[in-house]
Write an enzyme that holds these catalytic residues in place. Sequence first.
Site, mmCIF file in Angstrom:
data_model
loop_
_atom_site.group_PDB
_atom_site.id
_atom_site.type_symbol
_atom_site.label_atom_id
_atom_site.label_comp_id
_atom_site.label_asym_id
_atom_site.label_seq_id
_atom_site.Cartn_x
_atom_site.Cartn_y
_atom_site.Cartn_z
ATOM 1 N N SER A 141 28.608 -1.305 42.165
ATOM 2 C CA SER A 141 29.750 -0.436 41.923
ATOM 3 C C SER A 141 30.510 -0.928 40.701
ATOM 4 O O SER A 141 30.544 -2.130 40.435
ATOM 5 C CB SER A 141 30.679 -0.472 43.146
ATOM 6 O OG SER A 141 31.910 0.156 42.859
ATOM 7 N N TYR A 156 36.247 -5.074 49.001
ATOM 8 C CA TYR A 156 35.168 -4.235 48.466
ATOM 9 C C TYR A 156 34.768 -4.704 47.073
ATOM 10 O O TYR A 156 33.583 -4.890 46.768
ATOM 11 C CB TYR A 156 35.589 -2.766 48.451
ATOM 12 C CG TYR A 156 34.527 -1.855 47.902
ATOM 13 C CD1 TYR A 156 33.458 -1.449 48.699
ATOM 14 C CD2 TYR A 156 34.591 -1.382 46.600
ATOM 15 C CE1 TYR A 156 32.473 -0.612 48.204
ATOM 16 C CE2 TYR A 156 33.610 -0.547 46.085
ATOM 17 C CZ TYR A 156 32.550 -0.167 46.887
ATOM 18 O OH TYR A 156 31.577 0.659 46.388
#
Length: 165
Positions: A141, A156
Amino acid sequence: MSAEKKVAFITGGSSGIGRAAALKLAAEGWRVAVSGRTESELISVREEIEGRGHQALAVVADLQDEEAIASGIAEVVRKWGRLDTIFANGGINGTWTDLESLSTEEWDKTLSINLRGTFLTVRLAYPHLKESGGSIIVTSSVNGTRMFSNQGATAYAVSKAGQVA
């Protein structure tokens, strides 16, 4: 080797990027194992692939459970005799909150699924990939390359940064 003989194992295969990858690979003739935590969703993807005339397998496995991942990979190799690609795609957003409010349990869960789960998946598949000359794909990501630019994404972002390190 033709695509019809190749085998892929995709974590997080019941939705989103994993589902799309499974459908695409199957359409190109790959035999595809979709893995995730929710059996009904996995069966739905498997049935969709099979309904289009392709081979698929649904593997229920939580990325926090090393034995479940190992068992799933073994099931794929037992069924199709090989493994050519592992797509470590499964993960969670976790709890998005400011650092002061993020609990240790929430931190641990996000890192366990996103980072440790990716490590386990790749490590357990690696012997089969060496044998077949296969490949490894990991979904990361942009949050792994930013300096916590998304408010509340601490766990995250750290888990994704560990995947690109």
